[in-house]
Design a protein around this motif. Structure first.
Motif, PDB file in Angstrom:
ATOM      1  N   LEU A 154       0.839  -1.187   0.000  1.00 41.31           N
ATOM      2  CA  LEU A 154       0.000   0.000   0.000  1.00 41.31           C
ATOM      3  C   LEU A 154       0.880   1.244   0.000  1.00 41.31           C
ATOM      4  O   LEU A 154       1.979   1.235   0.572  1.00 41.31           O
ATOM      5  CB  LEU A 154      -0.890   0.041   1.249  1.00 41.31           C
ATOM      6  CG  LEU A 154      -1.914  -1.080   1.456  1.00 41.31           C
ATOM      7  CD1 LEU A 154      -2.695  -0.822   2.744  1.00 41.31           C
ATOM      8  CD2 LEU A 154      -2.863  -1.188   0.280  1.00 41.31           C
ATOM      9  N   SER A 155       0.387   2.299  -0.605  1.00 42.69           N
ATOM     10  CA  SER A 155       1.084   3.576  -0.494  1.00 42.69           C
ATOM     11  C   SER A 155       0.890   4.114   0.923  1.00 42.69           C
ATOM     12  O   SER A 155       0.016   3.632   1.662  1.00 42.69           O
ATOM     13  CB  SER A 155       0.535   4.576  -1.506  1.00 42.69           C
ATOM     14  OG  SER A 155      -0.792   4.954  -1.147  1.00 42.69           O
ATOM     15  N   ARG A 157      -0.386   6.916   1.834  1.00 49.11           N
ATOM     16  CA  ARG A 157      -1.713   7.505   1.980  1.00 49.11           C
ATOM     17  C   ARG A 157      -2.788   6.422   2.058  1.00 49.11           C
ATOM     18  O   ARG A 157      -3.736   6.534   2.854  1.00 49.11           O
ATOM     19  CB  ARG A 157      -2.008   8.432   0.806  1.00 49.11           C
ATOM     20  CG  ARG A 157      -3.251   9.277   1.020  1.00 49.11           C
ATOM     21  CD  ARG A 157      -3.038  10.271   2.152  1.00 49.11           C
ATOM     22  NE  ARG A 157      -2.229  11.398   1.739  1.00 49.11           N
ATOM     23  CZ  ARG A 157      -1.723  12.298   2.570  1.00 49.11           C
ATOM     24  NH1 ARG A 157      -1.943  12.176   3.876  1.00 49.11           N
ATOM     25  NH2 ARG A 157      -0.999  13.301   2.122  1.00 49.11           N
ATOM     26  N   GLU A 158      -2.645   5.365   1.278  1.00 46.29           N
ATOM     27  CA  GLU A 158      -3.604   4.265   1.353  1.00 46.29           C
ATOM     28  C   GLU A 158      -3.580   3.625   2.735  1.00 46.29           C
ATOM     29  O   GLU A 158      -4.640   3.310   3.298  1.00 46.29           O
ATOM     30  CB  GLU A 158      -3.290   3.218   0.290  1.00 46.29           C
ATOM     31  CG  GLU A 158      -3.620   3.671  -1.131  1.00 46.29           C
ATOM     32  CD  GLU A 158      -3.048   2.750  -2.190  1.00 46.29           C
ATOM     33  OE1 GLU A 158      -3.414   2.909  -3.369  1.00 46.29           O
ATOM     34  OE2 GLU A 158      -2.213   1.882  -1.828  1.00 46.29           O
ATOM     35  N   LEU A 161      -5.285   5.935   5.217  1.00 47.50           N
ATOM     36  CA  LEU A 161      -6.732   5.905   5.004  1.00 47.50           C
ATOM     37  C   LEU A 161      -7.338   4.634   5.600  1.00 47.50           C
ATOM     38  O   LEU A 161      -8.345   4.695   6.314  1.00 47.50           O
ATOM     39  CB  LEU A 161      -7.037   5.991   3.503  1.00 47.50           C
ATOM     40  CG  LEU A 161      -8.489   5.779   3.074  1.00 47.50           C
ATOM     41  CD1 LEU A 161      -9.427   6.772   3.769  1.00 47.50           C
ATOM     42  CD2 LEU A 161      -8.614   5.895   1.556  1.00 47.50           C
ATOM     43  N   PHE A 162      -6.718   3.498   5.304  1.00 48.95           N
ATOM     44  CA  PHE A 162      -7.254   2.234   5.813  1.00 48.95           C
ATOM     45  C   PHE A 162      -7.166   2.179   7.336  1.00 48.95           C
ATOM     46  O   PHE A 162      -8.094   1.707   8.009  1.00 48.95           O
ATOM     47  CB  PHE A 162      -6.507   1.056   5.193  1.00 48.95           C
ATOM     48  CG  PHE A 162      -7.156  -0.269   5.482  1.00 48.95           C
ATOM     49  CD1 PHE A 162      -8.485  -0.495   5.161  1.00 48.95           C
ATOM     50  CD2 PHE A 162      -6.442  -1.293   6.082  1.00 48.95           C
ATOM     51  CE1 PHE A 162      -9.096  -1.709   5.429  1.00 48.95           C
ATOM     52  CE2 PHE A 162      -7.039  -2.512   6.357  1.00 48.95           C
ATOM     53  CZ  PHE A 162      -8.362  -2.725   6.031  1.00 48.95           C
ATOM     54  N   ASN A 196      -8.872   6.757  -3.639  1.00 48.60           N
ATOM     55  CA  ASN A 196      -8.078   5.911  -2.750  1.00 48.60           C
ATOM     56  C   ASN A 196      -8.886   4.755  -2.160  1.00 48.60           C
ATOM     57  O   ASN A 196      -8.355   3.681  -1.914  1.00 48.60           O
ATOM     58  CB  ASN A 196      -7.466   6.755  -1.634  1.00 48.60           C
ATOM     59  CG  ASN A 196      -6.229   7.506  -2.071  1.00 48.60           C
ATOM     60  OD1 ASN A 196      -5.113   7.027  -1.939  1.00 48.60           O
ATOM     61  ND2 ASN A 196      -6.430   8.690  -2.625  1.00 48.60           N
ATOM     62  N   SER A 199      -8.835   2.120  -4.754  1.00 48.43           N
ATOM     63  CA  SER A 199      -7.538   1.444  -4.770  1.00 48.43           C
ATOM     64  C   SER A 199      -7.421   0.447  -3.618  1.00 48.43           C
ATOM     65  O   SER A 199      -6.922  -0.671  -3.796  1.00 48.43           O
ATOM     66  CB  SER A 199      -6.417   2.486  -4.675  1.00 48.43           C
ATOM     67  OG  SER A 199      -5.153   1.856  -4.694  1.00 48.43           O
ATOM     68  N   LEU A 200      -7.920   0.843  -2.432  1.00 49.49           N
ATOM     69  CA  LEU A 200      -7.894  -0.060  -1.287  1.00 49.49           C
ATOM     70  C   LEU A 200      -8.738  -1.306  -1.565  1.00 49.49           C
ATOM     71  O   LEU A 200      -8.332  -2.431  -1.237  1.00 49.49           O
ATOM     72  CB  LEU A 200      -8.423   0.645  -0.035  1.00 49.49           C
ATOM     73  CG  LEU A 200      -7.474   1.570   0.707  1.00 49.49           C
ATOM     74  CD1 LEU A 200      -8.199   2.233   1.871  1.00 49.49           C
ATOM     75  CD2 LEU A 200      -6.257   0.800   1.238  1.00 49.49           C
ATOM     76  N   LYS A 203      -7.012  -3.757  -3.725  1.00 48.44           N
ATOM     77  CA  LYS A 203      -5.861  -4.440  -3.130  1.00 48.44           C
ATOM     78  C   LYS A 203      -6.230  -5.364  -1.966  1.00 48.44           C
ATOM     79  O   LYS A 203      -5.611  -6.427  -1.806  1.00 48.44           O
ATOM     80  CB  LYS A 203      -4.841  -3.400  -2.643  1.00 48.44           C
ATOM     81  CG  LYS A 203      -4.170  -2.624  -3.768  1.00 48.44           C
ATOM     82  CD  LYS A 203      -3.159  -1.630  -3.215  1.00 48.44           C
ATOM     83  CE  LYS A 203      -2.450  -0.885  -4.346  1.00 48.44           C
ATOM     84  NZ  LYS A 203      -1.435   0.076  -3.823  1.00 48.44           N
TER      85      LYS A 203
END
Length: 225
Positions: A154-155, A157-158, A161-162, A196, A199-200, A203
């Motif tokens: 994960l980045s 920021r990801e 966020l998570f 985002n 994207s989460l 993934k």
């Protein structure tokens, strides 16, 4: 101050161990048979270690250990005159963390107590920094997320966020709340949140078990069973 339960039907030995631990600054509870030990464990949920004799009346230490392992995870040290390798292995297999033979050097017992308590403290500190949701583990210190023990890339920021969603699991969070808390600003492109989130999901939540969209409001993370 750690609370330690000392269990031995030999009151002189129990008092000796208790006095030495008390001198080291520990809070000590004494019990003189297996049944009394279990009573003390149930009435003292803050016990952080148990020093347990094997050969005792009413209920021996092995039976006590098997019974209490259903309730407590604290370190258990067997102290016993039984020196057979089989007895040691049996004690360790049913849930003890260490074994010391009688007669013993008090200083060695105290050193082992300190070592186990340090190890337990480190383990607890690590666990405080890990959030588990279903098959997902979030390691807050290392900024890592694992699914079934597999690292998910994960980045930063990801991950942030998570983590924010996980720390507020069950709550409906508006896009504005998320943007302000994760991006640290009241101004910017709110659409970044949706990008985002997508994207989460790609993934770590392809089956849409955890991250739910609350239409017209924002998002909610649920702890799927």
């Amino acid at each position: 101050m750690s609370k330690i339960l000392v269990v031995d039907d030999d009151r002189e030995i129990a008092s000796l161990i208790g006095d030495c631990l008390y001198d080291e600054g520990y809070d000590v509870v004494l019990a003189y048979d297996g049944e009394n030990a279990i009573e003390n464990i149930y009435s003292n949920p803050d016990i952080e270690m148990i020093i347990l004799d094997i050969m005792m009346p009413k209920m021996d230490g092995l039976d006590v250990c098997k019974k209490i392992r259903e309730k407590v995870n604290c370190p258990i040290i067997f102290v016993s005159a039984k020196s057979k390798t089989l007895d040691k292995l049996l004690g360790l297999e049913i849930g003890a963390d260490d074994y010391i033979e009688k007669p013993f050097v008090v200083e060695e017992l105290v050193a082992r107590v300190k070592a186990h308590l340090r190890r337990e403290k480190r383990r607890n500190n690590i666990m405080k920094n890990i959030i588990k949701i279903g098959e997902i583990e979030i390691h807050k210190d290392s900024y890592e997320v694992y699914i079934n023990n597999n690292l998910i890339e994960l980045s930063t920021r990801e991950f942030q966020l998570f983590l924010y969603l996980c720390e507020n699991a069950g709550q409906v969070l508006s896009r504005e709340q998320i943007f302000y808390s994760v991006w640290g600003s009241e101004f910017g492109d709110i659409g970044t949140v949706a990008v985002n989130i997508k994207s989460l999901r790609d993934k770590i939540d392809k089956e849409n078990k955890y991250i739910k969209t609350i239409w017209g409001v924002g998002y909610k993370l649920v702890k799927a069973s």
